[in-house]
Enzyme design. Structure first.
Site, mmCIF file in Angstrom:
data_model
loop_
_atom_site.group_PDB
_atom_site.id
_atom_site.type_symbol
_atom_site.label_atom_id
_atom_site.label_comp_id
_atom_site.label_asym_id
_atom_site.label_seq_id
_atom_site.Cartn_x
_atom_site.Cartn_y
_atom_site.Cartn_z
ATOM 1 N N ARG A 116 0.797 -1.233 0.000
ATOM 2 C CA ARG A 116 0.000 0.000 0.000
ATOM 3 C C ARG A 116 0.827 1.280 0.000
ATOM 4 O O ARG A 116 0.493 2.214 -0.733
ATOM 5 C CB ARG A 116 -1.018 -0.015 1.149
ATOM 6 C CG ARG A 116 -2.061 -1.137 0.984
ATOM 7 C CD ARG A 116 -3.214 -1.017 1.971
ATOM 8 N NE ARG A 116 -3.977 0.193 1.743
ATOM 9 C CZ ARG A 116 -3.925 1.275 2.496
ATOM 10 N NH1 ARG A 116 -3.171 1.301 3.580
ATOM 11 N NH2 ARG A 116 -4.632 2.337 2.190
ATOM 12 N N TYR A 155 0.017 3.397 -3.168
ATOM 13 C CA TYR A 155 -0.868 4.557 -2.969
ATOM 14 C C TYR A 155 -0.235 5.660 -2.129
ATOM 15 O O TYR A 155 -0.925 6.606 -1.754
ATOM 16 C CB TYR A 155 -2.146 4.138 -2.213
ATOM 17 C CG TYR A 155 -2.872 2.934 -2.732
ATOM 18 C CD1 TYR A 155 -3.480 2.954 -3.989
ATOM 19 C CD2 TYR A 155 -2.992 1.794 -1.951
ATOM 20 C CE1 TYR A 155 -4.177 1.848 -4.433
ATOM 21 C CE2 TYR A 155 -3.687 0.685 -2.397
ATOM 22 C CZ TYR A 155 -4.279 0.722 -3.644
ATOM 23 O OH TYR A 155 -4.971 -0.374 -4.076
ATOM 24 N N CYS A 200 14.691 -4.955 -3.284
ATOM 25 C CA CYS A 200 15.622 -4.169 -4.096
ATOM 26 C C CYS A 200 14.875 -3.058 -4.807
ATOM 27 O O CYS A 200 14.703 -3.086 -6.034
ATOM 28 C CB CYS A 200 16.314 -5.073 -5.104
ATOM 29 S SG CYS A 200 17.212 -6.365 -4.276
ATOM 30 N N TYR A 207 -6.207 -5.375 2.534
ATOM 31 C CA TYR A 207 -5.407 -4.959 1.366
ATOM 32 C C TYR A 207 -3.901 -5.053 1.605
ATOM 33 O O TYR A 207 -3.133 -4.299 1.011
ATOM 34 C CB TYR A 207 -5.807 -3.543 0.908
ATOM 35 C CG TYR A 207 -7.275 -3.449 0.575
ATOM 36 C CD1 TYR A 207 -7.798 -4.144 -0.515
ATOM 37 C CD2 TYR A 207 -8.144 -2.717 1.362
ATOM 38 C CE1 TYR A 207 -9.150 -4.099 -0.814
ATOM 39 C CE2 TYR A 207 -9.502 -2.660 1.073
ATOM 40 C CZ TYR A 207 -9.994 -3.355 -0.017
ATOM 41 O OH TYR A 207 -11.335 -3.315 -0.302
HETATM 42 C C1 LIG Z 1 -13.236 -2.597 -3.096
HETATM 43 C C2 LIG Z 1 -14.705 -2.533 -3.220
HETATM 44 C C3 LIG Z 1 -15.493 -2.489 -2.078
HETATM 45 C C4 LIG Z 1 -14.918 -2.436 -0.681
HETATM 46 O O1 LIG Z 1 -14.205 -1.270 -0.418
HETATM 47 P P1 LIG Z 1 -13.672 -0.987 1.070
HETATM 48 O O2 LIG Z 1 -12.952 0.293 0.926
HETATM 49 O O3 LIG Z 1 -12.788 -2.110 1.454
HETATM 50 O O4 LIG Z 1 -14.865 -0.890 1.949
HETATM 51 C C5 LIG Z 1 -16.861 -2.492 -2.233
HETATM 52 N N1 LIG Z 1 -17.426 -2.518 -3.457
HETATM 53 C C6 LIG Z 1 -16.692 -2.559 -4.586
HETATM 54 C C7 LIG Z 1 -17.360 -2.617 -5.882
HETATM 55 C C8 LIG Z 1 -15.313 -2.570 -4.507
HETATM 56 O O5 LIG Z 1 -14.591 -2.597 -5.622
#
Ligand SMILES: *Cc1c(COP(=O)(O)O)cnc(C)c1O
Length: 489
Positions: free
Chosen positions: A355, A359, A386, A416
């Site tokens: 992450r 991000y 690396c 995640y």
């Molecule tokens: C990733 C995703 C979620 C969940 O998102 P969170 O931020 O983990 O709550 C729900 N719906 C869709 C369509 C997604 O792609």
């Protein structure tokens, strides 16, 4: 201690760099009398000794309670406005058969977005009818499986999918429930949201096209239109972005009701959590109340019935319930002008937590096996890959005597992280351990060197003489040195 000018503006030096900051850690996490962090009644040194590091640790009770509390909050707030809520756990945040069962036990349904995630949910014994199937490019095989197995809802993401899903359902003599994913034009991240009339993104269909596409769905005898779907982003604080999106969707809902039933409305997921001391996520009950108020008001002003609501949270359920445990291998003070940043290198990195690299996500860190009275120092926790961008915690303060051999924990890694893990640099992906009531058990074992070599067709079974992966405890089924001797002879 004084603020280190190398620290980001938001990060203040803590009064005590041993303190576990409220809201970042699993509910059961605390420091025991010996100073070690304990989660689910199991101490960090015990976990490291038994399962090795790096290690993902999930507080099972906390994950289960977050799921149950979220559902209770939404049930209560939407009962107040005369409707019900279907909660789908977004499996991509973290999925194993155990976790799928915890979610079903808490009354949740499961959202998947690939044949692989579907297979895990089914292997967990989740009833197909409780599963939602997402994705902007479901393969024909995935669509065929979903319609054949009786997956509860398929979320249609493009005009092409209408005929694909209809044909597959017809082949299996099924009537498939579907939702249509629409871009509401609202895109949200943390505190801000952006509202446009037209979104330039891969998911969903253009808002203005929805009426014609819903008509096309309704014209297919093998499809049953449940309603619209939208998902406005992830790690969102506050209700405003959701409210704006719900309002737009309900205007569309009113139009669609003129030509047929629209029993449900799916508002997606995206509820944010705290990763650092300055994150201030909206409590779930408050979100539920705010969403219920806006849905009730919009429906009343348009004179339409309140639909059954669906939501799809992932991160908010498992994120705060998980931590990652690492061992420090090297430390290195780096002088930058007048100031010093202490690099602390751990035995994992971007392969177990992508992450920050992906991000620019922020995380926090604490020493996990002891407390220290040393002055706090600004640290950057780096992985062993690396890649100079291989950073797990960009900036936090730790006791300045942090040293090789210390265990450190990074909180809020339950979502995640494992699901985005890779084998970069041929590191085995760590084991996942669930802790509850003083017991720890592996729910996904760690990968071994043998696992990593198993798919390489150019290696004869006995050619490698390498000892085991770093995850050498019970978390992995590692090659013993006996095996190695056997196979290298
Ligand atoms: C990733 C995703 C979620 C969940 O998102 P969170 O931020 O983990 O709550 C729900 N719906 C869709 C369509 C997604 O792609």
């Amino acid at each position: 201690m004084a603020h280190n000018p190398l620290a980001p503006e938001w990060l203040s030096p803590p009064a005590d760099a041993n303190t576990l900051i409220d809201g970042l850690w699993p509910a059961s996490a605390h420091r025991a009398n010996d100073g070690a962090i304990t989660i689910g009644g199991v101490s960090a040194p015990d976990l490291a000794a038994r399962f090795g590091t790096p290690l993902y640790v999930i507080d099972e009770t906390d994950a289960r309670s977050r799921a149950a509390e979220l559902r209770a909050a939404f049930d209560a707030e939407f009962a107040r406005i005369g409707t019900t809520v279907k909660v789908y756990y977004a499996a991509k945040a973290f999925l194993s058969t155990e976790v799928a069962r915890w979610m079903v036990d808490a009354g949740l349904n499961i959202d998947v977005c690939s044949g692989g995630e579907l297979a895990v949910a089914l292997a967990a014994g989740v009833a197909p009818g409780r599963i939602g199937f997402h994705g902007n490019n479901k393969s024909l095989a995935e669509i065929d499986d979903a319609t054949r197995l009786g997956v509860g809802t398929i979320i249609i993401d493009s005009p092409i999918e209408i005929t694909r899903v209809a044909a597959a359902a017809a082949r299996h003599g099924a009537v498939q429930n579907v939702r249509l994913r629409v871009n509401s034009g609202v895109h949200a991240h943390t505190h801000e949201f952006l509202a446009t009339s037209h979104e330039d993104q891969k998911f969903g269909v253009v808002f203005e096209d929805a009426p014609a596409l819903v008509a096309a769905i309704r014209a297919e005898p093998s499809l049953n239109f449940l309603g619209l779907h939208c998902h406005i982003g992830s790690q969102i604080f506050g209700v405003d972005g959701f409210a704006e999106s719900a309002s737009r969707l309900l205007s569309l809902q009113a139009d669609l009701l003129a030509t047929g039933p629209v029993p449900e409305l799916n508002l997606g997921g995206g509820f944010g959590i705290a990763y650092t001391s300055v994150d201030d996520p909206t409590p779930v009950r408050q979100l539920a109340a705010g969403l219920a108020d806006i849905v009730a008001a919009e429906c009343a002003s348009r004179g339409i019935p309140v639909p059954v609501i669906a939501i799809e949270p992932g991160r908010v359920i498992v994120g705060p319930a998980g931590v990652t445990l690492y061992e420090v291998g090297t430390t290195k003070p780096v002088q930058v002008g007048e100031n010093t940043r202490l690099y602390v290198s751990i035995d994992g990195g971007m392969s177990d937590n992508a992450r920050p690299a992906l991000y620019g996500a922020e995380f926090s860190v604490r020493i996990a096996d002891r407390v220290s009275a040393a002055d706090a120092a600004l640290v950057r926790v780096a992985g062993k890959h690396c890649e100079s961008g291989d950073i797990v915690v960009d900036a936090d303060y730790l006791p300045g005597d942090v040293a090789p051999g210390d265990l450190v924990m990074v909180p809020a890694t339950g979502a995640y992280c494992w699901s985005l893990a890779s084998n970069y640099n041929y590191l085995g992906r760590p084991a996942v351990v669930a802790v509850v009531d003083g017991e720890a058990r592996v729910i996904v074992r760690g990968e071994t060197i043998d696992d990593l070599l198993a798919r390489d067709t150019g290696i004869s079974r006995s050619a490698h003489g390498v000892s085991t992966s770093s995850t050498s405890g019970e978390g992995s089924t590692s090659t013993t040195s006996e095996d190695v001797k056997e196979t290298t002879r």
